[in-house]
Each structure stands twice: as structure tokens, then as C-alpha cells.
Design a protein around this motif. Structure first.
Motif, PDB file in Angstrom:
ATOM      1  N   TYR C 259       0.823  -1.204   0.000  1.00 60.18           N
ATOM      2  CA  TYR C 259       0.000   0.000   0.000  1.00 60.18           C
ATOM      3  C   TYR C 259       0.866   1.267   0.000  1.00 60.18           C
ATOM      4  CZ  TYR C 259      -3.490   3.343   1.640  1.00 60.18           C
ATOM      5  OH  TYR C 259      -4.301   4.432   1.780  1.00 60.18           O
ATOM      6  N   LEU C 260       1.814   1.297   0.924  1.00 57.72           N
ATOM      7  CA  LEU C 260       2.715   2.455   1.033  1.00 57.72           C
ATOM      8  C   LEU C 260       3.496   2.670  -0.258  1.00 57.72           C
ATOM      9  CD1 LEU C 260       4.685   2.430   4.404  1.00 57.72           C
ATOM     10  CD2 LEU C 260       3.311   4.230   3.430  1.00 57.72           C
ATOM     11  N   LEU C 261       4.143   1.605  -0.721  1.00 63.65           N
ATOM     12  CA  LEU C 261       5.025   1.746  -1.873  1.00 63.65           C
ATOM     13  C   LEU C 261       4.226   2.042  -3.135  1.00 63.65           C
ATOM     14  CD1 LEU C 261       7.610  -1.091  -1.175  1.00 63.65           C
ATOM     15  CD2 LEU C 261       7.812   1.346  -0.757  1.00 63.65           C
ATOM     16  N   ARG C 262       3.046   1.426  -3.257  1.00 63.45           N
ATOM     17  CA  ARG C 262       2.261   1.713  -4.450  1.00 63.45           C
ATOM     18  C   ARG C 262       1.870   3.185  -4.501  1.00 63.45           C
ATOM     19  NH1 ARG C 262      -2.213   2.568  -7.707  1.00 63.45           N
ATOM     20  NH2 ARG C 262      -2.797   4.041  -6.105  1.00 63.45           N
ATOM     21  N   ASN C 263       1.439   3.699  -3.354  1.00 62.52           N
ATOM     22  CA  ASN C 263       1.072   5.115  -3.328  1.00 62.52           C
ATOM     23  C   ASN C 263       2.231   5.977  -3.765  1.00 62.52           C
ATOM     24  OD1 ASN C 263      -1.473   4.645  -2.552  1.00 62.52           O
ATOM     25  ND2 ASN C 263      -1.267   5.403  -0.460  1.00 62.52           N
TER      26      ASN C 263
END
Lengths: 364, 336, 380
Positions: C259-263
């Protein structure tokens, strides 16, 4: 031969929005083509389809005589300069320019030679070791161009490359791009912009798009002097052409029309309208309206409602009784005319334009 | 030393394994479907195939792990909740019947509710207050850093720290727990805080609040700084007082962030386990669901059916937040 | 508004309130640290806030063995020092537990059968008796001494050695490092695919990741424990292995990581990635040469998260590594001590400090990235 040929090219997004409707274009090797149009007209999408970044929904795209609809961008023989330059922020100028060559697995010496040649051409040699963030806007722009040059593409694609620069730099870089074209007469260049000045100054031929359709294709002055329709007439030139509804009083070798609504104007334009009082549009460019001393010399008389003094020119907004909108007249230099004054305007008949009720131009 | 060497070896093997997979699988794909120096039709076909396969090479390990560690267990937990202690025999809803007739469950449930009300509220409130105040003093960043610090401390470490604060010495001995020392200093009677029914829950909650306030503060502080200065300046010109500006101009603008902080802490509270385990292990009426579940997993060799039922209760409590999160994320992605 | 209120009384109130809160927030940890370096005898009788002041202690000790007696004239004398060379001042002494403070220093205490005891301020004592001292153990002496503050690292020596914390420290590292690196690699690839590649099912997968973000661990424990037992049996390695816990931490950390990295990755400029594509880079090239270097801040943020989370975790370690000595991690060890040495604060404080020191160092040195990650993960 690096011709680019588009035949019945369409783009429909998944949500059924048709952004490009049936585009047909034949671009010859060595041409400098500018796609121009208001935002949302599909000009960037068209460029991205030629580059391969956007899929072509239907129709064919040929580069160099080969259908390249399904060929990945890197193998189309194109290079692209992006609006935001899209430099790789973590790589030096040298590495930015060498990136595509490294991907193509060229030898170190070949890469070095080509990068240095391009850097030399663009006066970037002193900056090769710097990171993009240490460069000015203009220098970044040149790196982006250098990155395109080293690939020796058949077709250069420019996507609004000057819109992130300030006004002064924009003029300078515009000239640099013109010079670049001069030095590479064999490569085809396709350039997208929303700025008509860039289009007029750079293009061999302009492709004017609107709402996913090609409105007109031709050399810049053609578009200026012989706009195919009201849209082109109003888009090219600043301030845009005065276009008012009119009625054709007499058709034939010479056409007489009445505007505002009872002023009769004679034009040297050929029409073959059968019915009397046919509705049409009359156009005259602001720079072709000249202030004259007396009502007899001119054909329009009206009250000045607003004056814009630009220094090198003065814009007069003239309300002619009977016309809904004010006509704009552009006069060279400064004038001693105030709001509320009454002025008389004349124009050369050969500068006048006539459009039919579908807003298409009558041939002259 | 041998331990260190073998640990190092296993680490390297584990990490290298990952790298080799990603590198190898991608190179293999390029080898099977080459796109260089081929006729155009071949290139197009190979490229299409490769482009369809590659996302799954990238996603493969993640999808497998997520499935094995989260998807499948959730399903299996639901299944197990209908089976007996070893998970072999179908027992219908008897685990659920047991659960709802179980006093300890109601105690845990009540306590969990108490935690759910107190901890997110206090953490968010304190976080907001501290964020507002630290933003306007010159040493605010140092203060923030110190209040944020407990974030880095494990729950078990925090429990030891606070157990020491709550330490109780009977009789006339000198109190070495800070709280009792203060009570004695003001002339009170020292108390054994941890065994004091009902109120001891709050003494445990303090630990979580102590840990989580920093989190709330950091996020709310960023949100507060994101408020356009113009809106505050406009309010000043309109003659609003400081308190009015805070409640009527600033808080409404960061409402979304407050909700995010609140739900994040709520989720954490539902899973809280370490603190109760370390401080009381559920004695003296402090049991919570997560600890009860852990208890049943291992009690007397473990009762998987009953453990699973308690886990499902926790899951059910999380679902509304999950739905809200997914909706929010979807809305956000459409906005991109 | 903020600058104009600089000199108002309200500002002083703000300063005072923040100071008060900061003190409340730091005192527990400070107390723990101070206690851990105090002498264990002092630690158990006085609060840590008195650490710098002289403490009065009642101590009981035994005089030297009767073997050491010497004959001086017609008396049998045993000499020695109560403080055994340590610093401090003796104020009172006695010979029975009923009256431990019966005598002031320097007075000659008359004991039974003509025996006498004299203690001086510096701890020197003289026991004398007309008869020969008998027995194998020395006479008990009670004394009250004013002991100056004493700081020591003995507590740490003890917990690292005999209490097995040194071993646990290594175990924690063995668990934490791969359990931090592996999820980053796995998640970064997945995040890139979710952000920049087109494939069917992408939206569904993204929604699932967001959903899994909040699934309670508890939900997974029982099925996983069963699976681990089966797999362990199949390979004959037992169910509690390091590989097992690495993968468990990876699995549980993945939703947040993706989630973090995709954002972050989705927020990278589109044109840079397209430019690389025009330059002929494949997705793998783009990921390696463009995305990874540009995502460093996000990778660092997540690494810190995952590191803290794994290092501080107790639940997963207890379930998947178990309680046996050779696998016990720091948090588990601390919990064991809390049970077995519940009253020995010198052990608990030192152990607790050892478990929190690494995360604290990471926290203070890399706080910037941690905050950035928190913000990326929570605020819109």
C-alpha cells in the motif's frame, strides 16, 4: 524514407469517449509538422499514439512504410521530448543521454562518442557530470533534446516542450529548435503545442485539431490567409478574427453581403448561392481594419467602447450600431483615441473572408 | 559465534533467493519471447505475450504470500470455528453457543469496548492538543520527538516501564514505584493499582495511550500544517478568537485525518494483546479478546475451535472499518 | 496570528503545558534507564528519583569467620570492615534483629558473655571476647549506613550473561533483518505492477490489499499454526524455524508495504516512466534503474516500520518460534523474566532497556523517514 502515414486512425477510450475521430495524415520525410489546437483537442493523444505510448484503437500507422501499430516505442525509430523534460533525476546529464544507448547495449566507446557529440551540439559539455536538479530550466530542456538526438531517430516527437519555460527563454529555445531542424534536414519532426506563435514560427505545415478532428492542414500562412472554416480563422491570429453574421445580397464573381444588419460590403469572393438573402458569416482580421478620417473612406462607423494600449499597437473595441459584438481593430503604434469617440474603419476587400452557414470558407 | 555465522548465512540465502527469483524469472521471460532482431509480427506477438505475463512475475510472490498468510487463514478460521478442539470433528455451532454462555467472554468483550472508547479518544485528543501547541513554540520539534519516542518501544518493553511506575510495596516500606511515591508524598495510602478491579483496566490503557499519542500527534500535526494559512488569516480578519479558529476553522478542515487516526488506533486496540499478557495475563478482570484468543490457542494443548471463534469476533468488529477503508481508497484512486 | 501571540501570557501557558506533557512522556523511560544502572541493593529500597542523593540503608552482614581471630593480650579479636571497602558512612549498629539500631557509632557495645563490638564511621569494626570465638560462621552485625549514590553496569553484565539476553539479542537480529528486507523486495515489485502495469484484476487486487491491511493477526494464527505443523512434519524440520517466521512477518507486513510503496510509486511522474519506455527500457529495466532509486525514501520509511514492528513483536515470535532457549527473541525473553523474576527490578529494568535500545537508536536517527512513511500511509 521516414514518412509517417496515418490512415483512418481512431482513439476510443474504454469509457466509450472518442478522443480522435478518423485522422488521415501524410507526413513526408524531413517535414516539421506542428499539431496545434485548444486543450483537449486530442493533439497530445495523437502524438502519443505515434510514439507508441498510447494504443491505436483502429486504423493504421506507418512509419517508413511499415505498419507499426503493435511495435513497441523503442523499436519505432522515434525519440520524444516531454513537456516536463522527464529527465531521470537520479542520473547525471551524461547518464541521462546515455541511458537509451546502454539499454540498446551499445559499446562504451560508441556511447561516449555519441553523447559527447550531442553535448557539443547543445553546449552541454560543461554540465555532463551534473544532476538535472543543478541545471536551469533551459539547460534541462537541452538535455531532454540531447537525449532524443543521441538515439538518431527517424522521427522526433515534441510534446509541448516549451510550456514550462518562462517567456524570454521560450523565444530563445524556439530558435534553437528551429536551428536544430536546419542541422538535421532529413529527420522528420512532429511538434505539439497549444501556442499558435510556436506553430506559426516553427512549422512547415500545421495540423490544426479540434474536438478530435483535423480542422485544416497546411503551411502556416495558408492557415492565416485562407482559413478553411470559422474555427481556424478564429484560432490563428491574435486577437482573433472578427466574425459576424451576414446575409448574401448578391452572389457571383463578386459577392455583396450585408452586415450589422444593413451595411452592404462588396468582396472579391466568388460564391454561387442561388437563393436570395442566404445567411452566412463575414470575417475580417483586427489588423486589417484601418482607422480612417471620414465615414466615406470607411465602411464601418461606431463608438469606441474600450481601448487597450499595448505600446507597439493599440486595440480598439468598436461597437457598430446593429452588430451584437464589438469589432476589434488593431492599429500600429499609439493613437489619440479615447473611449466614447466615434471612429470610421476601412478594410481592403481582398483581406475579407466569407464563410457559409456551416462556417466553412467560401473559396476566393 | 557459530550462531552468528549461521544466522548470517541463512539471512544471505533468504535474501539472495528473492533477488535470484526476480532477476531470473524476468530474464527467462525475455529469452523465451525475444523482442530484439526479429521480424515485426514476431516482435508484436512476443511483446504482447510478455506484457501479459510480466505483471504476474512481479506480483507472484506477493500474491502467494498474501494468500497463504492472510486470505486462506481467514477462510480456514471460519471453518475451524465449527470444528472441535483439534479441528477434526464438525461440531456445528456449539463453539458459538459456548462463547455466548461464557462469562470470561463477556468480561473480555466489555473490557474491549472500554478500551475501544477510551484509547482512541484519548490518543487522538491528546495528539491534537499537543500538535496544536507544539506547532507554535520554538522547541516544538524536540518536544514532538520526545512524545513520539514511545512509538519505537515494544508493548512488552512499555509494560515493564509502566509496571515499574505502578510498583507497590506493602507496609511502611519506601515506595519505589513513582505513582505510589507521589500518592504517599501527598499523604495518601499506597495502592496496588494493577489488582484494583475495574480501574486497573485504565492503568493498562494508559500504556497504550502513552505509546499511540505520538502517532496521532505526528499525523495531525502534518494535517494542521496543511491547512491553508489564508483560511486562518481570513478568520482572524473576521474577528474570530483563537478557540473559535481552532474549533470552527481548523478542526473541520482536518476532519478526514482525524477519522483516519481514530480508525487506525481502533484497529490496533482490537489487536492489543502484549500489554495485557505482560501486565496481568487477564487476571483481576482485565481480560481482552485478543489475549483470550491466545489463551485458548495454547490452553491445555490448545482448543482451535474456541480460539477461532474468539478470533472471528475480533474480525467482525474490524469489518466496518475495512469496508470504509476500501471505499475511501477507491474514491481516492478514481480521483487520480 | 502565530507570531503575534509570541509574547502573550497564553504563550507561557503553552510552553508550560508542553513542558509538563513532555516530562510525563519521558519520565517513565528515564526512570527505567536510571534504575537499570543503579546498584541493585539501592534500587530495591529507594525510588530512582533519589538516585543522586545519599541513601540510608539498613544492612545485615556477618563478621569475618572465627578463623581470622587473633589474640591480642588476653582477648580474642576479630577485625574487619562492614562496608568492605565501599564508600559510605555507618551511623548506627546493633547485634540483634530486634534492635538493629541499638548503638551509635564509636560506642562500645557490650554483648553477652563479656563480648564487645565497636564500629567506627568508616565501617571498621572490632569484635573482642575473653573466650575463643567458635563456630564456622561469623557474628551477625546489623548496621545502618548512609551510602552515597552508586552506579554500575553490573545489572547489564548479569542479564547479558546469565539471563541469556545476549543470545536473545542475536536471535532478534536473525529474525529481524531478513524479515525486513524480504518484504521490501517482494512488495516493491508488486507495488510497481499495481501502479504502472495494466492487467486484468488490478483494481480487485488493490482493493484486497487495502482490505487485508486491517485483518487482525489473530484471524491467521490458528490455521497457520496447523499448516506450519504439517509442513514441518513433511520436511522433518519441526514447525519452529527462522524461515517460517521470516515468511510470516513478510506475509503480515506485505499489505502495508504494498500500500505504502504503491502510493509512492504511483505518484512518480508518468513522463519519466514513459520516457524510459521510449528509450527502450523493459518493465524490469524501468523498475531496476528508475523506480528503485527514485523510491528510496519510501523504501526507507517502510524498512523502518517493518524493522520496529518485527523487533518489537511478541505474538508472532511466540507462536511461530516458540519458547525454547535457542530461539527466544528479546521480547519473549523479557516476558519470561517478567514471569520468573517479577520482583527483581535490576534484572527487569536492564533487560527492558536492552530490548528497547536498538529501536530507540533507529527511531532517533531515522525519524525523518519514519514520519514521512506514517504520513504516506495514513493521510490521504
Amino acid at each position: 524514407m521516414a514518412d509517417v502515414k496515418l490512415t483512418h486512425v481512431k482513439k476510443i477510450y474504454s469509457n466509450k469517449v472518442e478522443v480522435l475521430k478518423d485522422i488521415n495524415l501524410d507526413i513526408k520525410q524531413g517535414e516539421f509538422i506542428v499539431f496545434v489546437g485548444p486543450s483537449g483537442c486530442g493533439k497530445s493523444t495523437l502524438l502519443r499514439m505515434i510514439s507508441g505510448l498510447e494504443e491505436i484503437t483502429s486504423g493504421t500507422l506507418e512509419i517508413d512504410g511499415q505498419v507499426v501499430n503493435d511495435v513497441p516505442p523503442a523499436l519505432r525509430g522515434i525519440a520524444m521530448v516531454f513537456q516536463s523534460y522527464a529527465l531521470y533525476p537520479h542520473m547525471s546529464v551524461y547518464d541521462n543521454m546515455a541511458f537509451s544507448l546502454q539499454i540498446a547495449k551499445l559499446s562504451k566507446e560508441d556511447i561516449d562518442q555519441q553523447v559527447r557529440k550531442a553535448a557539443d551540439l547543445l553546449q552541454l559539455t560543461p554540465y555532463l557530470d551534473r544532476l538535472p536538479k543543478a541545471l536551469s530550466g533551459g539547460q534541462r530542456q537541452r538535455v531532454a533534446i540531447g537525449r532524443a538526438i543521441v538515439r538518431r531517430p527517424k522521427v522526433f516527437l515534441f510534446d509541448e516542450p516549451l510550456s514550462n519555460l518562462d517567456a524570454a527563454l521560450r523565444v530563445a529555445t524556439r530558435m534553437e529548435i528551429a536551428n536544430l531542424k536546419e542541422s538535421m534536414p532529413d529527420s522528420t519532426m512532429i511538434y505539439v503545442t497549444h501556442d499558435q506563435v510556436e506553430a506559426m514560427t516553427l512549422a512547415d505545415r500545421i495540423v490544426l485539431l479540434s474536438g478530435g478532428d483535423v480542422e485544416q492542414v497546411g503551411p502556416p500562412l495558408d492557415l492565416y490567409e485562407h482559413p478553411a472554416n470559422v474555427f481556424v480563422a478564429k484560432f490563428i491570429g491574435s486577437p482573433s478574427m472578427n466574425v459576424v453574421p451576414c446575409k448574401i445580397e448578391k452572389a457571383g464573381e463578386q459577392t455583396s453581403v450585408s452586415i450589422c444588419p444593413s451595411i452592404v460590403v462588396d468582396t472579391p469572393i466568388v460564391t454561387d448561392v442561388k437563393e436570395e438573402s442566404k445567411a452566412a458569416f463575414f470575417g475580417i482580421r483586427p489588423e486589417n481594419l484601418v482607422v480612417v478620417e471620414t465615414a466615406e473612406e470607411g465602411f464601418l462607423t461606431g463608438e469606441v467602447t474600450f481601448v487597450e494600449s499595448l505600446g507597439e499597437a493599440t486595440l480598439l473595441y468598436v461597437k457598430v450600431p446593429g452588430c451584437d459584438e464589438a469589432m476589434i481593430a488593431k492599429q500600429a503604434g499609439t493613437l489619440n483615441i479615447k473611449r466614447g469617440d466615434t471612429v470610421h474603419l476601412s478594410a481592403l476587400p481582398e483581406k475579407m473572408h466569407l464563410f457559409d452557414s456551416n462556417e466553412l470558407s467560401y473559396l476566393r | 559465534m557459530a550462531q552468528l555465522a549461521s544466522a548470517l548465512m541463512t539471512m544471505i540465502v533468504g535474501i539472495l533467493g528473492c533477488v535470484v527469483y526476480f532477476y531470473g524469472s524476468n530474464i527467462l521471460l525475455d529469452k523465451i519471447f525475444p523482442t530484439k532482431n526479429r521480424p515485426a509480427q514476431d516482435v508484436a506477438r512476443n511483446l504482447r505475450i510478455a506484457n501479459n505475463v510480466r505483471p504476474w512475475l512481479f506480483l507472484g510472490p506477493a500474491v502467494l504470500l498474501l494468500t497463504f498468510y492472510l486470505f486462506y487463514p481467514v477462510i480456514d478460521s471460519i471453518r475451524l470455528s465449527f470444528f472441535d478442539r483439534s479441528g477434526d470433528e464438525f461440531v456445528g455451532i456449539s463453539n458459538y453457543v459456548w462463547l455466548f454462555g461464557n462469562d470470561e467472554f463477556f468480561e473480555s468483550f466489555q473490557n474491549n469496548m472500554l478500551w475501544l472508547i477510551v484509547v482512541p479518544t484519548m490518543s487522538t485528543f491528546l495528539g491534537l492538543v499537543i500538535a496544536t501547541m507544539t506547532d507554535r513554540i520554538w522547541w516544538g520539534n524536540i518536544a514532538k520527538s520526545l512524545i513520539f519516542m514511545p512509538m519505537a518501544i515494544s508493548f512488552i518493553g512499555a509494560s515493564v516501564i509502566w509496571k515499574f511506575i505502578y510498583d507497590f510495596r506493602s507496609g511502611g516500606d519506601a515506595q519505589i514505584g513513582l505513582l505510589n511515591a507521589i500518592v504517599v508524598f501527598f499523604g495518601g495510602e499506597p495502592q496496588n493499582w494493577i489488582t484494583m478491579p475495574f480501574w486497573n483496566n485504565f492503568f493498562l490503557m494508559v500504556i497504550l495511550i502513552w505509546v499511540q499519542t505520538g502517532f496521532a500527534m505526528v499525523i495531525l500535526s502534518a494535517a494542521l500544517r496543511g491547512i491553508p494559512d489564508e483560511t486562518i488569516e481570513a478568520a482572524v480578519l473576521d474577528g474570530a478568537s483563537g478557540v473559535q479558529i481552532f474549533f470552527k476553522i481548523m478542526v473541520p478542515q482536518i476532519w478526514g485525518t482525524i477519522a483516519v487516526v481514530w480508525t487506525t488506533i481502533t484497529i490496533l486496540v482490537l489487536k492489543v494483546f502484549d500489554i495485557v499478557l505482560a501486565m496481568t495475563n487477564g487476571q483481576w478482570d482485565t481480560q481482552v479478546l485478543a489475549n483470550q484468543m491466545f489463551d485458548w490457542m495454547f490452553r491445555g494443548g490448545g482448543d482451535f475451535g474456541r480460539g477461532a471463534v474468539v478470533a472471528i469476533v475480533i474480525m467482525v468488529m474490524v469489518i466496518p472499518i475495512m469496508v470504509w477503508n476500501i471505499k475511501r481508497a477507491n474514491a481516492e484512486m478514481e480521483g487520480r | 496570528m502565530i507570531t503575534s501571540s509570541k509574547r502573550s501570557p497564553l504563550t507561557y501557558l503553552v510552553h508550560a503545558t508542553v513542558l509538563f506533557l513532555v516530562v510525563i512522556w519521558t519520565i517513565p523511560t528515564a526512570g527505567l534507564f536510571i534504575s537499570s544502572i543503579r546498584d541493585k541493593d539501592q534500587l530495591s529500597v529507594s525510588g530512582w528519583w533519589t538516585a543522586l542523593s545519599t541513601s540510608e540503608q539498613r544492612i545485615v552482614t556477618r563478621a569475618n569467620d572465627p578463623e581470622t581471630q587473633t589474640k591480642e593480650g588476653d582477648l580474642f579479636v576479630i577485625r574487619g570492615n562492614l562496608l568492605e571497602g565501599g564508600s559510605g558512612v555507618v551511623v548506627k549498629f546493633g547485634s540483634s534483629s530486634l534492635k538493629p539500631e541499638a548503638f551509635n557509632v564509636e560506642t562500645l557495645a557490650e554483648l553477652k558473655k563479656g563480648k564487645t563490638l565497636q564500629v567506627s564511621e568508616n565501617g571498621d569494626y572490632v569484635l573482642s571476647s575473653p573466650d575463643e570465638w567458635r563456630g564456622s560462621r561469623g557474628q551477625r552485625i546489623f548496621y545502618t549506613a548512609e551510602i552515597p549514590p552508586r552506579f554500575t553496569l553490573d545489572n547489564y553484565r548479569e542479564v547479558l550473561g546469565t539471563e541469556g539476553l545476549g543470545q536473545s539479542f542475536l536471535n532478534s537480529l536473525t529474525v529481524t533483518i531478513p524479515a525486513t528486507v524480504i518484504p521490501i523486495l517482494v512488495a516493491a515489485f508488486a507495488a510497481y505492477a499495481l501502479a504502472w502495469m495494466r492487467f486484468p484484476g488490478r483494481a480487485l487486487l488493490l482493493a484486497s490489499v487495502v482490505g487485508l491491511l486491517v485483518v487482525p493477526l489473530q484471524m491467521s494464527l490458528i490455521p497457520l499454526l496447523k499448516s506450519y505443523n504439517l509442513i514441518g512434519e513433511f520436511f522433518g524440520v519441526g514447525s519452529k524455524t527462522y524461515v517460517g517466521i521470516w515468511l510470516a512477518h513478510t506475509g503480515f507486513g506485505l499489505p502495508l508495504a504494498i500500500y505504502l510503496l504503491r502510493n509512492y510509486i504511483a505518484g512518480l511522474p508518468r513522463e519519466i516512466i514513459e520516457s524510459a519506455r521510449v528509450d527502450g527500457a523493459s518493465d524490469f529495466d524501468i523498475f531496476r534503474k528508475i523506480i528503485l532509486p527514485l523510491s528510496f525514501p519510501a523504501l526507507a520509511s517502510f524498512a523502518i516500520f517493518q524493522f520496529l514492528w518485527v523487533w518489537n513483536d511478541l505474538l508472532i515470535a511466540m507462536v511461530f518460534l516458540g519458547n525454547n532457549e535457542e530461539h527466544l527473541v528479546l521480547t519473549g525473553q523479557l516476558r519470561e523474566l517478567l514471569g520468573s523474576r517479577g520482583g527483581n527490578w535490576e534484572i527487569l529494568t536492564a533487560s527492558a532497556f536492552i530490548t528497547i535500545i536498538i529501536p530507540l537508536c533507529v527511531f532517533f536517527s531515522l525519524q525523518r523517514y519514519l514520519v514521512r512513511g506514517l504520513l504516506a500511509g495514513s493521510v490521504k
